[in-house]
Design a protein around this motif. Sequence first.
Motif, PDB file in Angstrom:
ATOM      1  N   SER B  58       0.764  -1.221   0.032  1.00  0.00           N
ATOM      2  CA  SER B  58      -0.140   0.102   0.002  1.00  0.00           C
ATOM      3  C   SER B  58       0.974   1.332  -0.051  1.00  0.00           C
ATOM      4  CB  SER B  58      -0.864  -0.116   1.266  1.00  0.00           C
ATOM      5  OG  SER B  58      -0.324  -0.143   2.444  1.00  0.00           O
ATOM      6  N   GLU B 242      -4.068   2.668   0.313  1.00  0.00           N
ATOM      7  CA  GLU B 242      -4.453   1.386  -0.486  1.00  0.00           C
ATOM      8  C   GLU B 242      -3.549   1.836  -1.888  1.00  0.00           C
ATOM      9  OE1 GLU B 242      -8.040   1.046  -2.330  1.00  0.00           O
ATOM     10  OE2 GLU B 242      -7.752  -0.998  -3.012  1.00  0.00           O
ATOM     11  N   VAL B 247      -6.897   6.847   1.257  1.00  0.00           N
ATOM     12  CA  VAL B 247      -7.979   6.545   0.792  1.00  0.00           C
ATOM     13  C   VAL B 247      -8.853   7.169   1.856  1.00  0.00           C
ATOM     14  CG1 VAL B 247      -7.926   4.677  -0.786  1.00  0.00           C
ATOM     15  CG2 VAL B 247      -8.334   4.238   1.727  1.00  0.00           C
ATOM     16  N   HIS B 261     -14.829   5.107   3.422  1.00  0.00           N
ATOM     17  CA  HIS B 261     -14.324   4.439   2.145  1.00  0.00           C
ATOM     18  C   HIS B 261     -14.549   2.947   1.926  1.00  0.00           C
ATOM     19  CE1 HIS B 261     -11.425   3.419  -1.438  1.00  0.00           C
ATOM     20  NE2 HIS B 261     -11.894   4.830  -1.665  1.00  0.00           N
ATOM     21  N   TYR B 263     -13.069   0.646   0.671  1.00  0.00           N
ATOM     22  CA  TYR B 263     -11.697  -0.157   1.281  1.00  0.00           C
ATOM     23  C   TYR B 263     -11.437  -0.278   2.895  1.00  0.00           C
ATOM     24  CZ  TYR B 263      -6.886  -1.696   1.394  1.00  0.00           C
ATOM     25  OH  TYR B 263      -5.603  -2.521   1.810  1.00  0.00           O
ATOM     26  N   THR B 264     -11.684   1.047   3.264  1.00  0.00           N
ATOM     27  CA  THR B 264     -11.687   0.758   4.644  1.00  0.00           C
ATOM     28  C   THR B 264     -12.777  -0.091   5.420  1.00  0.00           C
ATOM     29  OG1 THR B 264     -11.343   3.291   4.347  1.00  0.00           O
ATOM     30  CG2 THR B 264     -11.495   2.270   6.983  1.00  0.00           C
ATOM     31  N   LYS B 266     -13.905  -2.783   3.601  1.00  0.00           N
ATOM     32  CA  LYS B 266     -13.603  -3.955   3.516  1.00  0.00           C
ATOM     33  C   LYS B 266     -12.545  -4.436   4.502  1.00  0.00           C
ATOM     34  CE  LYS B 266     -11.040  -6.585   0.119  1.00  0.00           C
ATOM     35  NZ  LYS B 266      -9.987  -6.269  -0.904  1.00  0.00           N
ATOM     36  N   SER B 501      -7.010  -9.242   4.400  1.00  0.00           N
ATOM     37  CA  SER B 501      -8.131  -9.684   3.354  1.00  0.00           C
ATOM     38  C   SER B 501      -7.817 -10.907   2.846  1.00  0.00           C
ATOM     39  CB  SER B 501      -8.250  -8.427   2.441  1.00  0.00           C
ATOM     40  OG  SER B 501      -7.145  -8.329   1.622  1.00  0.00           O
TER      41      SER B 501
END
Lengths: 297, 576
Positions: B58, B242, B247, B261, B263-264, B266, B501
Amino acid sequence: MTETVSIAPAAAPKQSSNSVFSHAVYVVSENPVTGLAFGLFALIALCALIGPYIVPYDPLASDTAAALQAPSWKHWFGTDQLGRDIFSRVIVATRLDFIIAITSVALVFVMGGFAGIAAGFFGGWTDRVVSRLADTIMAFPLFVLAMGIVAALGNTVTNIVIATAIINFPLYVRVARAEANVRREAGFVQAARLSGNGDFRILLAHILPNIMPIMMVQISLTMGYAILNAAGLSFIGLGVKPPTPEWGIMVAEGAANIISGEWWIALFPGAALMIAVFTFNLLGDGLRDLVDPQRRT
Amino acid sequence: MLKAPTPEVDVGTALPLLDIRDLTVEFATRRGVVQAVKKVNITLAKGETLGIVGESGSGKSVTSYAVMRILDRAGSIAEGSVLFSGLDLRAAPESDMRDLRGREMSMIFQSPRLALNPIRKVGHQIEDVLLQHAQVGNESVSDKAVEVLEQVRIARPKERYHAYPFELSGGMCQRVVIALALACRPQLLIADEPTTGLDVTTQKAVMDLVVELTRERGMSTILITHDLGLAAAYCDRVVVMEKGHVVETSPSETIFKHPAHAYTRKLMRATPRPGITLRDLLPEEETARARPVAHNPVLATEAPLLAVENLVKEYPRKGVSTTLKKMFGTTPVPEGDVFRAVDGISFQIARGESVGLVGESGCGKSTTSMMVMRLIDKTSGTITFGGEDIGSIPARSFATLPQRKRIQMVFQDPTDSLNPRFTAARAIADPLLRLSDISRGELRARCEELATQVGLPLQFLDRFPHQLSGGQKARVGIARAIALKPDLIILDEPTAALDVSVQAVVLNLLQDLKDSLGMSYLFVSHDLNVVRLLCDRVIVMNTGRIVEQGPTQRVMDAPEAAYTRDLLAAIPHPPV
């Protein structure tokens, strides 16, 4: 599932035969010194292969009328005391020196490499015996040891090969032992054991291929050393006998004439020797890059 | 719970201590220029603790290296500016940077052992920093070094001054690294994954120390981590990165309650925490598709698959006397000269059950799994597997026996456990070639079948390990382990080296495989949150003994042993 999606299928590897070749092209082009080393190596290999068929004169034919001539268009490297063409002799000698180097390195690679891996992998008594044997050989001045071996076994090319292999033995043992020792506890070795591999299969199929990159450097360095050693033995009158063309003998024959001004007799075979050793030393890095899968991205 | 009010934080009003504007960092590679960090804006106020969270790749570490100007030779700052107290770090000459590093800004690295010089006494290493920045004179430097060691709560600092790094534990080494970083009282501390690789109780002690010291001195701290829970527990604000972009930037209370966001969100979903199921870790759209976790009833009447009785593993303490005695073989090694790594443990695993084995490093959990795995020999006790005493078969000859097929293992480090010179297909085929009578023609088909089972796209089968991502390597390792259809798989922290993840996906994969193939798992881990999700029963080990075992739910919610309570208390929890 998720994280595999990011890599497009287009990134799949090309056919392997193609990628090995393109990898070789990449390695050579990335480092010009490697390119030079491979070029010189190709030249030496070519001389060894077809040298005797392309030389302008018979390397053994003496012509006393043309003795001790300086380099000229007729005799590129001049002629020696017996009027033999030095250029022809230097080219023809490549094959003999090359064969001595390759066979002795192959011999020591098999013996020393395997003994070293076994010592590093098994440890214990195997390690003690192999390491002490290597230490014992290291305890002698190596060139004197080689002289002794050839003198004792007899003055033949085979014995030069054996002597050169023996004096290089400790170098291979130490490198292979250290590398195998590091990998003995590696996860993939444990995994190989879980997959049902016995000790010997782990040694040969799992550990040996992984230490090949570093062994390649070793092979290349000892090739140069082996050539130097064979020439050195011939120089002092052991091993190859005159009138066979060989770089060491030719330097020895020419050495007496340097003072009287006939520098070319010793210079050209000496230069050939130097270039060969230089080439093999440079070749190491390139060979390592070539066999290392990490570089094959 | 850990956050005391921080009055000295005054975001926005005063000049920020660190102001990163439009930072872009490029690396020159064989495939051209790669942008690792793209137009990143981060500000850090005086006295503030900022967390930078993101998965591998990242750009979170690269950002901090750019601030310190310690990028490796291929990397360079392409754009943007880095202002430290108004000073432009990008334009500063190297001599100024050398002066700033250690005096004004310091860094703590991931591996404390690698960050310390192994052949110098830790006291001398601290003196080097002090002398370099002329903080003290030559005569008082050793007193000052002892004082610095005392400040990081090292017991008996005068003795530790003379210790070499190898004589100290991991947590102790990290304290020394912190002492080095803080010796000259810098204004900015960058901690790059400071507790990865440390035990959870050590992690708590180290983080508490860092926060306490920085607060005491009004320092600003950047904590770089992949662990959202850790960032939330110790930071004022959190920056989520990311693929080289920032992000989201929010105060840590709000980022958990209202992640803005996708992504956060997730990342948060994928972080194992109490009160959720394994399927909740997956992104929302996949949770719906996943099968519910099947609960195979464990039959109590059936004989257990694996039964371990009074298992002991002793190692001789190293020393000249024992080596000599062993060589001459005259006297047996006396009682006090051995170290009991595993001290008489007994447990059982039923068919289809998954059992968690948890404990901190050095508790004997790995030694236990290696013995059950028949990779090392036991000292005493019995290991009964499927009614057969496998404990008495020497580990050396076990490799080629047919029983080998029935116990397999997934290793901790997916990179280290794959032969670098074998393609994925060859790695998966290895156990099939050695231990099954599969024909060469069927081999490829079976490999492809296994790859499909573990969700590895078939085009990756011909790649070498270094051409695969961490998650893909983990899948290859799992495919290899299930290739022989074993009855028991030992999972040795199979997700410790993976991003959250990816960990979420791999844990779910393991659960699905267990359900469809009917295997038993022995899951070795230090992460109680992960064990909670995957295991039916849990065994807690400490100093070679079992301190507690029972159903996961019961052990987690109502721990009986004090040690289990300590372990549970040390896990950093995101505010819920």
